[in-house]
Scaffold this motif. Structure first.
Motif, short mmCIF file in Angstrom:
data_model
loop_
_atom_site.label_atom_id
_atom_site.label_comp_id
_atom_site.label_asym_id
_atom_site.label_seq_id
_atom_site.Cartn_x
_atom_site.Cartn_y
_atom_site.Cartn_z
N ASN A 1 -78.25 -0.33 79.12
CA ASN A 1 -78.36 -1.91 79.66
C ASN A 1 -79.98 -2.10 80.16
O ASN A 1 -80.39 -1.46 80.75
N TYR B 1 -85.06 3.00 71.90
CA TYR B 1 -85.13 2.19 73.11
C TYR B 1 -86.50 2.14 73.83
O TYR B 1 -86.90 1.26 74.28
N LYS C 1 -69.48 4.45 85.04
CA LYS C 1 -70.93 3.88 85.45
C LYS C 1 -70.64 3.66 87.33
O LYS C 1 -69.52 3.09 87.59
N GLN D 1 -77.67 -7.74 74.50
CA GLN D 1 -77.14 -6.80 73.90
C GLN D 1 -75.61 -7.08 73.38
O GLN D 1 -75.20 -7.62 74.38
N GLU E 1 -82.88 -4.85 81.03
CA GLU E 1 -82.94 -6.08 81.61
C GLU E 1 -83.82 -7.02 80.47
O GLU E 1 -85.04 -6.31 80.26
N ASP F 1 -74.44 7.19 84.38
CA ASP F 1 -74.15 6.27 83.31
C ASP F 1 -73.64 7.19 82.17
O ASP F 1 -74.33 7.82 81.52
N ASN G 1 -78.35 3.32 85.15
CA ASN G 1 -78.74 2.45 83.89
C ASN G 1 -77.95 1.30 83.73
O ASN G 1 -78.01 0.66 82.79
N GLY G 2 -76.49 1.57 84.39
CA GLY G 2 -75.54 0.47 84.10
C GLY G 2 -75.64 -0.66 85.07
O GLY G 2 -74.67 -1.68 84.74
N GLN H 1 -71.91 -5.93 71.95
CA GLN H 1 -71.23 -4.83 71.49
C GLN H 1 -70.21 -4.92 70.47
O GLN H 1 -69.53 -6.06 70.36
N ILE I 1 -73.20 0.06 73.31
CA ILE I 1 -74.29 -0.06 73.92
C ILE I 1 -74.39 1.16 75.10
O ILE I 1 -73.71 1.44 75.77
#
Length: 442
Positions: free
Chosen positions: A186, A163, A87, A192, A188, A96, A441-442, A194, A183
């Motif tokens: 991520n 998603y 990431k 989440q 916002e 990501d 996205n990380g 793991q 996961i």
């Protein structure tokens, strides 16, 4: 294949260059396959692997070590499988990715999965649902409680679909909690978790704790066993909206799988809200696709499945510089089942036969995978060959024979030769990734 200058360019820059190239071509995976003379690098584009480059034997260890290093793996361990992630920003591109290593007799094989969830941020309208299926999906996610299952094989786009549903429902008034392994994106505003089986943090244990966290919506990454299935169903009937994925082919086999997992019939009939089954087909290149006459077999199938007389369909043309072998990107083929009261009664009835259950599942309101695929062929989005490869035609026809067409008259479909466009603008567009548009996205 491309040639990289291993003698004069640092290995870190070469690894970056391979990743950047793969992302620019819309690849979903990068494979580093060991063989006697080094590593063969292959890219999976539109579901198919293609050769990219060769890493000479003398640079194999350095390249493997570099990938492990940026993936936060143990660079001294080469005997056991490892999982990692990349990431961050490489040469100005936010990435990501998930990384996996596996020891073979010729050395370590590495696979990098490139996660692109820009599609999920666009909304449900861009996932390729037909107008009828989209309305059913919107209706099923609007209910306050129940379980919604996204089904399909590995790599069929299940995560992107689920998603997108979560993104649609994500707002400050809603408490959304996910349990995933791993996961994959991520988001916002979403809690989440793991899973970590090594320390006892299993799906079952996390789910039992989640129910005490006042959730409105729960995502269970995957239903893998009886315990997870039973907890998921029980959570959905106690006032929660539950999303999950499962490896089944269609709506009927999904119901049967859950019953095989010893989920009580009365619970399943009360809890199940809807099932979305999907596969991915390659898109025809809009720039070089061409019209051709349908064969007698194709005509017969279109008539049986859709009630249409189809005289012409689009097919692969002479591949151009904007596609690969006549295809560019992929489109989802979907089957959407919204559970009604008649089906709930049937699921709870232990005496019902599989044939009777099939007849209720595949009522006239359900568009099967075969029908949805053939509709996209008629619209010029994908080819007949793609649908033929993806779907067992004979089994699919058994489902369709239970359908009653809304319009029993046979319609004729023709294309205008001078019009080289299709109704794709109204559907999802899976485009080749633009390096400048990739989001972190990380």
């Amino acid at each position: 294949m491309l040639e990289y200058d291993f003698k004069n360019v640092e290995i870190a820059e070469i690894v970056n260059a391979i990743i950047i190239y793969a992302v620019s071509k819309g690849a979903s995976d990068i494979h580093f396959d060991p063989f006697e003379n080094g590593l063969k690098v292959r890219l999976r584009i539109d579901g198919l692997l293609q050769d990219h480059a060769i890493v000479p034997k003398e640079y194999q260890r350095n390249l493997t070590t570099r990938i492990k290093l940026i993936s936060n793996m143990n660079i001294t361990e080469s005997r056991l499988p490892q999982d990692g992630a990349i990431k961050g920003n490489i040469n100005g591109v936010n990435l990501d990715m998930r990384v996996s290593t596996l020891t073979t007799n010729l050395g370590e094989k590495i696979v990098i999965r490139i996660l692109d969830y820009t599609q999920s941020a666009k909304g449900l309208e861009f996932l390729g649902f037909s107008e009828k299926n989209l309305e059913k999906v919107k209706k099923m996610i609007s209910v306050p409680n129940g379980i919604i299952l996204i089904t399909g094989a590995t790599g069929s786009g299940k995560s992107t679909t689920v998603y997108t549903m979560l993104q649609t429902l994500n707002n400050p008034e809603t408490n959304i909690i996910t349990v995933e392994d791993p996961i994959e994106m991520n988001i916002e505003g979403i809690n989440q978790i793991q899973v970590n089986s090594e320390i006892g943090l299993t799906f079952g244990r996390v789910l039992r704790s989640i129910l005490r966290q006042d959730p409105n919506i729960i995502l269970i990454g995957e239903i893998r066993d009886t315990e997870t299935a039973q907890i998921a169903v029980r959570a959905s009937i106690t006032g929660h909206l539950v999303f999950s994925t499962i490896h089944t082919n269609n709506s009927l086999t999904t119901i049967e799988r859950l019953l095989d997992m010893n989920v009580e019939r009365y619970l399943l009939s009360s809890a199940l809200t809807g099932i979305v089954s999907q596969k991915l087909a390659r898109r025809l290149c809009p720039h070089c696709k061409k019209l051709r006459a349908t064969t007698s077999y194709e005509k017969e199938l279109f008539k049986k499945a859709l009630g249409l007389d189809v005289n012409e369909i689009y097919d692969v043309g002479d591949a151009c510089d904007k596609c690969r072998n006549g295809y560019s990107g992929r489109i989802a083929i979907q089957e959407v089942l919204l559970i009604d009261e008649h089906l709930r009664d049937a699921i709870s009835d232990e005496s019902i036969s599989k044939e009777d259950l099939r007849e209720l599942v595949y009522s006239k309101d359900v568009t099967t995978l075969l029908q949805d695929g053939l509709e996209k062929v008629v619209e010029g989005i994908t080819s007949f060959e793609e649908i033929y490869k993806l779907i067992e035609i004979d089994d699919a026809l058994d489902e369709i024979y239970n359908h009653d067409f809304e319009d029993t008259s046979i319609k004729t479909v023709n294309f205008q030769e001078e019009d080289n466009t299709t109704p794709e603008d109204a559907l999802s567009k899976t485009e080749v990734l633009d390096l400048g548009a990739i989001q972190n996205n990380g």
